[in-house]
Write an enzyme that holds these catalytic residues in place. Structure first.
Site, PDB file in Angstrom:
ATOM      1  N   PRO A  95       6.495  -5.592  -3.643  1.00 44.12           N
ATOM      2  CA  PRO A  95       5.963  -6.175  -2.412  1.00 44.12           C
ATOM      3  C   PRO A  95       6.748  -5.735  -1.173  1.00 44.12           C
ATOM      4  CG  PRO A  95       7.204  -7.815  -3.662  1.00 44.12           C
ATOM      5  CD  PRO A  95       7.132  -6.584  -4.512  1.00 44.12           C
ATOM      6  N   GLU A 163      -0.183   6.162  -9.589  1.00 44.15           N
ATOM      7  CA  GLU A 163      -1.523   5.812 -10.038  1.00 44.15           C
ATOM      8  C   GLU A 163      -2.501   5.896  -8.863  1.00 44.15           C
ATOM      9  OE1 GLU A 163      -2.566   5.236 -13.280  1.00 44.15           O
ATOM     10  OE2 GLU A 163      -4.179   5.782 -11.926  1.00 44.15           O
ATOM     11  N   LYS A 222       1.630  10.107  -3.006  1.00 46.20           N
ATOM     12  CA  LYS A 222       0.930   8.833  -3.217  1.00 46.20           C
ATOM     13  C   LYS A 222       0.808   8.074  -1.890  1.00 46.20           C
ATOM     14  CE  LYS A 222      -0.714   5.073  -4.753  1.00 46.20           C
ATOM     15  NZ  LYS A 222      -1.215   4.378  -5.887  1.00 46.20           N
ATOM     16  N   VAL A 272     -14.927  -5.139   7.894  1.00 49.38           N
ATOM     17  CA  VAL A 272     -14.119  -6.133   8.592  1.00 49.38           C
ATOM     18  C   VAL A 272     -12.631  -5.764   8.523  1.00 49.38           C
ATOM     19  CG1 VAL A 272     -14.220  -7.558   6.497  1.00 49.38           C
ATOM     20  CG2 VAL A 272     -13.614  -8.636   8.643  1.00 49.38           C
ATOM     21  N   PHE A 274      -9.708  -3.000   6.109  1.00 52.52           N
ATOM     22  CA  PHE A 274      -9.324  -2.720   4.728  1.00 52.52           C
ATOM     23  C   PHE A 274      -8.290  -3.725   4.247  1.00 52.52           C
ATOM     24  CE2 PHE A 274      -6.605   0.326   7.194  1.00 52.52           C
ATOM     25  CZ  PHE A 274      -5.354  -0.171   6.845  1.00 52.52           C
ATOM     26  N   GLY A 275      -8.295  -3.935   2.920  1.00 53.44           N
ATOM     27  CA  GLY A 275      -7.293  -4.794   2.301  1.00 53.44           C
ATOM     28  C   GLY A 275      -6.788  -4.121   1.045  1.00 53.44           C
ATOM     29  N   CYS A 278      -2.350  -1.818  -1.725  1.00 55.57           N
ATOM     30  CA  CYS A 278      -1.701  -0.527  -1.485  1.00 55.57           C
ATOM     31  C   CYS A 278      -1.707  -0.018  -0.052  1.00 55.57           C
ATOM     32  CB  CYS A 278      -2.337   0.535  -2.372  1.00 55.57           C
ATOM     33  SG  CYS A 278      -1.839   0.371  -4.089  1.00 55.57           S
ATOM     34  N   ARG A 444     -19.602  -6.575   6.226  1.00 52.93           N
ATOM     35  CA  ARG A 444     -19.673  -5.472   5.256  1.00 52.93           C
ATOM     36  C   ARG A 444     -20.944  -4.645   5.382  1.00 52.93           C
ATOM     37  NH1 ARG A 444     -14.994  -4.064   2.564  1.00 52.93           N
ATOM     38  NH2 ARG A 444     -13.690  -5.909   2.385  1.00 52.93           N
TER      39      ARG A 444
HETATM   40  C1  UDX Z   1       0.739  -2.092  -8.814  1.00 52.31           C
HETATM   41  C2  UDX Z   1       1.913  -1.205  -8.540  1.00 52.31           C
HETATM   42  O1  UDX Z   1       2.877  -1.433  -9.467  1.00 52.31           O
HETATM   43  C3  UDX Z   1       2.342  -1.372  -7.142  1.00 52.31           C
HETATM   44  O2  UDX Z   1       3.431  -0.588  -6.835  1.00 52.31           O
HETATM   45  C4  UDX Z   1       1.178  -0.940  -6.356  1.00 52.31           C
HETATM   46  O3  UDX Z   1       1.487  -0.710  -5.041  1.00 52.31           O
HETATM   47  C5  UDX Z   1       0.137  -1.971  -6.521  1.00 52.31           C
HETATM   48  O4  UDX Z   1      -0.253  -1.977  -7.814  1.00 52.31           O
HETATM   49  P1  UDX Z   1       0.042  -4.276  -9.732  1.00 52.31           P
HETATM   50  O5  UDX Z   1      -0.111  -3.824 -11.132  1.00 52.31           O
HETATM   51  O6  UDX Z   1      -1.175  -4.379  -8.920  1.00 52.31           O
HETATM   52  O7  UDX Z   1       1.065  -3.347  -9.003  1.00 52.31           O
HETATM   53  O8  UDX Z   1       0.936  -5.549  -9.587  1.00 52.31           O
HETATM   54  P2  UDX Z   1       0.806  -6.911 -10.313  1.00 52.31           P
HETATM   55  O9  UDX Z   1      -0.600  -7.156 -10.689  1.00 52.31           O
HETATM   56  O10 UDX Z   1       1.546  -7.873  -9.460  1.00 52.31           O
HETATM   57  O11 UDX Z   1       1.611  -6.677 -11.674  1.00 52.31           O
HETATM   58  C6  UDX Z   1       2.981  -6.536 -11.802  1.00 52.31           C
HETATM   59  C7  UDX Z   1       3.459  -7.278 -13.039  1.00 52.31           C
HETATM   60  O12 UDX Z   1       4.831  -6.992 -13.280  1.00 52.31           O
HETATM   61  C8  UDX Z   1       3.353  -8.795 -12.961  1.00 52.31           C
HETATM   62  O13 UDX Z   1       2.528  -9.263 -13.994  1.00 52.31           O
HETATM   63  C9  UDX Z   1       4.804  -9.281 -13.108  1.00 52.31           C
HETATM   64  O14 UDX Z   1       4.910 -10.471 -13.832  1.00 52.31           O
HETATM   65  C10 UDX Z   1       5.437  -8.135 -13.841  1.00 52.31           C
HETATM   66  N1  UDX Z   1       6.894  -8.053 -13.676  1.00 52.31           N
HETATM   67  C11 UDX Z   1       7.466  -8.105 -12.463  1.00 52.31           C
HETATM   68  C12 UDX Z   1       7.695  -7.901 -14.810  1.00 52.31           C
HETATM   69  O15 UDX Z   1       7.199  -7.883 -15.930  1.00 52.31           O
HETATM   70  N2  UDX Z   1       9.047  -7.782 -14.666  1.00 52.31           N
HETATM   71  C13 UDX Z   1       9.650  -7.859 -13.448  1.00 52.31           C
HETATM   72  O16 UDX Z   1      10.881  -7.762 -13.350  1.00 52.31           O
HETATM   73  C14 UDX Z   1       8.832  -8.021 -12.309  1.00 52.31           C
HETATM   74  C1  UDX Z   2      -6.517   2.370  -3.091  1.00 53.72           C
HETATM   75  C2  UDX Z   2      -6.714   3.871  -3.345  1.00 53.72           C
HETATM   76  O1  UDX Z   2      -8.087   4.207  -3.184  1.00 53.72           O
HETATM   77  C3  UDX Z   2      -6.224   4.229  -4.704  1.00 53.72           C
HETATM   78  O2  UDX Z   2      -6.340   5.615  -4.927  1.00 53.72           O
HETATM   79  C4  UDX Z   2      -4.784   3.811  -4.805  1.00 53.72           C
HETATM   80  O3  UDX Z   2      -4.236   4.129  -6.010  1.00 53.72           O
HETATM   81  C5  UDX Z   2      -4.645   2.332  -4.550  1.00 53.72           C
HETATM   82  O4  UDX Z   2      -5.169   2.030  -3.279  1.00 53.72           O
HETATM   83  P1  UDX Z   2      -7.763   0.130  -3.757  1.00 53.72           P
HETATM   84  O5  UDX Z   2      -6.789  -0.543  -2.864  1.00 53.72           O
HETATM   85  O6  UDX Z   2      -7.984  -0.424  -5.116  1.00 53.72           O
HETATM   86  O7  UDX Z   2      -7.340   1.650  -3.969  1.00 53.72           O
HETATM   87  O8  UDX Z   2      -9.178   0.148  -3.040  1.00 53.72           O
HETATM   88  P2  UDX Z   2     -10.016   1.138  -2.120  1.00 53.72           P
HETATM   89  O9  UDX Z   2     -11.294   1.390  -2.781  1.00 53.72           O
HETATM   90  O10 UDX Z   2      -9.235   2.310  -1.693  1.00 53.72           O
HETATM   91  O11 UDX Z   2     -10.328   0.224  -0.850  1.00 53.72           O
HETATM   92  C6  UDX Z   2      -9.313  -0.262   0.012  1.00 53.72           C
HETATM   93  C7  UDX Z   2      -9.909  -1.086   1.129  1.00 53.72           C
HETATM   94  O12 UDX Z   2     -10.619  -0.279   2.053  1.00 53.72           O
HETATM   95  C8  UDX Z   2     -10.895  -2.157   0.661  1.00 53.72           C
HETATM   96  O13 UDX Z   2     -10.658  -3.361   1.351  1.00 53.72           O
HETATM   97  C9  UDX Z   2     -12.218  -1.572   1.018  1.00 53.72           C
HETATM   98  O14 UDX Z   2     -13.203  -2.544   1.218  1.00 53.72           O
HETATM   99  C10 UDX Z   2     -11.884  -0.825   2.291  1.00 53.72           C
HETATM  100  N1  UDX Z   2     -12.827   0.262   2.598  1.00 53.72           N
HETATM  101  C11 UDX Z   2     -12.931   1.335   1.758  1.00 53.72           C
HETATM  102  C12 UDX Z   2     -13.593   0.219   3.749  1.00 53.72           C
HETATM  103  O15 UDX Z   2     -13.508  -0.741   4.512  1.00 53.72           O
HETATM  104  N2  UDX Z   2     -14.445   1.248   4.016  1.00 53.72           N
HETATM  105  C13 UDX Z   2     -14.574   2.326   3.207  1.00 53.72           C
HETATM  106  O16 UDX Z   2     -15.351   3.230   3.531  1.00 53.72           O
HETATM  107  C14 UDX Z   2     -13.792   2.365   2.040  1.00 53.72           C
END
Ligand code: UDX
Ligand code: UDX
Length: 465
Positions: A95, A163, A222, A272, A274-275, A278, A444
């Site tokens: 985070p 990823e 990335k 509205v 992006f969220g 990442c 949207r």
């Molecule tokens: C991923 C990537 O790791 C992050 O860098 C990227 O930017 C967003 O996506 P994500 O898999 O989405 O993260 O995160 P989350 O769903 O929060 O999963 C992380 C997991 O790691 C949690 O379940 C948490 O409990 C676990 N964790 C965390 C451990 O097992 N050990 C730790 O010390 C800390």
């Molecule tokens: C993103 C990257 O696409 C992926 O490759 C990376 O590994 C993790 O981050 P993700 O966050 O899962 O993936 O979603 P993504 O589909 O990229 O959308 C991100 C945000 O942008 C969403 O809130 C989506 O609604 C918004 N978006 C996307 C728009 O508002 N307009 C678009 O045309 C595309």
């Protein structure tokens, strides 16, 4: 190249869970164990009812059903899994720091560091350690130094294998990846490690799609890929504001520019804002490292992508307030959608959170309906902002399971997520149930302006006057 029998992944989240499930399904001879310190999360992954998996992702439960208990395991026995595996993926969350140096921008690496220390303590045989989490550039070298200085004298190779899956399409993205990036040292043992990891992906991807680079290029790529994608969204969102003041229609502009093959059609949907976990975090990381190298203009350039996104969310909320005669106090505003995009139950950095916060400041009564997000998560998102007390949040905002119940006597509906089901609703009967004039704010661009106006709605769509 090493023969791989066992893989482990630390972190059973949105990245670790789906990625390891796909690897298990494509590599039946390899045992894949996903570990997490969160017992509740592991229990959900092991739930016999596959609808209770902690991550909702189309196609995921079918894969888990086929592989779980055969060569895919979910467990909290972190040390055992580390000990047995030849390859260890680190996929814990990173985070944005909420304290100290780099607060609000730098990534908090404490979980990654904890993982590295744990691996160093437990490992008795040589390991390949793969950073899967998105990390700021240079993290691999930090992991390396921890492993080399605290380990039991075994050899560690550190690889960066970011990823690129997008949530909502994770399984497809993994199975049909445009490319897989593997960064590692150019030493003979580094090369061997890269080839070993590459062989896993070669089970289902053609070799030319697997790109090998040095560690820094991989880590930086990335961040840059996400920054470029987010920049496209912010660019078109900037134009959406201009379209609303003129007779231009942002959909037509998107189409007109997207057909230029140099620009391309993807990621040009005005929204509205992006969220997701990442975009914001990775850009902030890019900004932070640029600034720390004294590259002020570079940092400012990328930071503008975030500033534009904040503007878009604020603009949407302010438009609701001004359209509803400059007061939303006590008015019932229904949110369709809370997730940051469709087909996921993930809400991290979702635009809905900030829009809700702005409206709650004006004492609106918000009723939220999202097909996949839990009530608990919605309150957690709001409470995290710390704008008001948890009690006030619960007093002003309620969460419902039935969209039709939600719209009864509502002043307005705001569409925050592009869930397909919203398109299939009987908007005629929704209109009947609402107070008049009945307002719909479409963040949207999901519905047809002509149809909605024909029914009688006061309909506002992002990017159209
Ligand atoms: C991923 C990537 O790791 C992050 O860098 C990227 O930017 C967003 O996506 P994500 O898999 O989405 O993260 O995160 P989350 O769903 O929060 O999963 C992380 C997991 O790691 C949690 O379940 C948490 O409990 C676990 N964790 C965390 C451990 O097992 N050990 C730790 O010390 C800390
Ligand atoms: C993103 C990257 O696409 C992926 O490759 C990376 O590994 C993790 O981050 P993700 O966050 O899962 O993936 O979603 P993504 O589909 O990229 O959308 C991100 C945000 O942008 C969403 O809130 C989506 O609604 C918004 N978006 C996307 C728009 O508002 N307009 C678009 O045309 C595309």
């Amino acid at each position: 190249m090493k023969k791989v029998n066992k893989i482990c992944c630390i972190g059973a989240g949105y990245v670790g869970g789906p990625t390891m499930s796909v690897i298990a399904s494509q590599c039946p001879e390899i045992t894949v164990t996903v570990v997490d310190i969160n017992q509740a999360r592991i229990d959900q992954w092991n739930d016999t009812d596959l609808d209770n998996l902690p991550v909702y992702e189309p196609g995921l439960k079918e894969i888990v059903e086929k592989t779980r208990g055969k060569n895919l395991f979910f467990s909290t026995e972190v040390d055992k899994a580390i000990d047995e595996a030849e390859i260890i993926f680190i996929s814990v969350n990173t985070p944005t720091k909420t304290y100290g140096k780099g607060k609000g921008q730098a990534a908090d690496l404490k979980y990654v560091e904890l993982c590295a220390r744990n691996i160093a303590r437990v490992a008795k045989t040589d390991k390949i350690v793969v950073e899967k989490s998105t990390l700021p550039v240079r993290t691999a070298s930090a992991i390396k130094s921890i492993l080399e200085n605290t380990g039991n004298g075994v050899n560690f190779e550190i690889l960066s294998n970011p990823e690129f899956l997008a949530e909502g399409t994770a399984i497809d993205d993994l199975l049909k990846a445009d490319r897989v990036l593997i960064g590692g040292d150019d030493t003979p043992s580094g090369q061997e490690a890269k080839d070993t990891l590459s062989a896993i992906y070669e089970h289902w991807l053609p070799k030319e799609r697997i790109l090998q680079t040095n560690v820094w290029s991989s880590e930086l790529s990335k961040l840059v890929a996400n920054a470029f994608l987010a920049q496209r969204v912010s660019s078109i969102n900037a134009i959406s504001a201009l379209c609303e003041r003129t007779d231009a229609n942002v959909a037509e502009v998107s189409r007109a520019i997207g057909t230029d093959s140099r620009i391309g059609a993807k990621f040009l949907n005005a929204s509205v804002g992006f969220g997701g976990s990442c975009f914001q975090k990775d850009i902030l990381n890019l900004v932070y490292i640029s600034r720390s190298f004294g590259l002020t203009e570079v940092a400012d350039y990328w930071e503008q992508v975030i500033i534009m996104n904040d503007y878009q969310k604020r603009r949407f909320a302010e438009n609701i307030i001004s359209t509803l005669y400059n007061t939303v106090s006590g008015k019932k505003i229904v949110f369709f959608g809370w997730a940051f995009k469709k087909d996921t139950n993930d809400t991290r950095e979702s635009a809905a959170i900030n829009v809700a916060d702005a409206l709650l400041e004006e004492k609106a009564e918000i009723v939220v309906y999202d097909p996949k997000v839990s009530e608990k998560q919605i309150y957690a998102d709001l409470d995290y902002l710390d704008t008001r007390s948890p009690e006030e949040n619960r007093e002003l905002l309620t969460v419902v399971k039935d969209p039709m119940e939600a719209v009864q006597d509502a002043h307005a509906i705001a569409i925050l997520t592009e869930w397909d089901e919203f398109k299939t609703y009987s908007w005629e009967s929704i209109f009947e149930k609402m107070l008049k004039p009945a307002f719909v704010f479409d963040g949207r661009r999901l519905l047809s302006k002509e149809k909605m106006e024909e029914i009688g709605f006061q309909y506002y769509k992002i990017g159209q006057s």
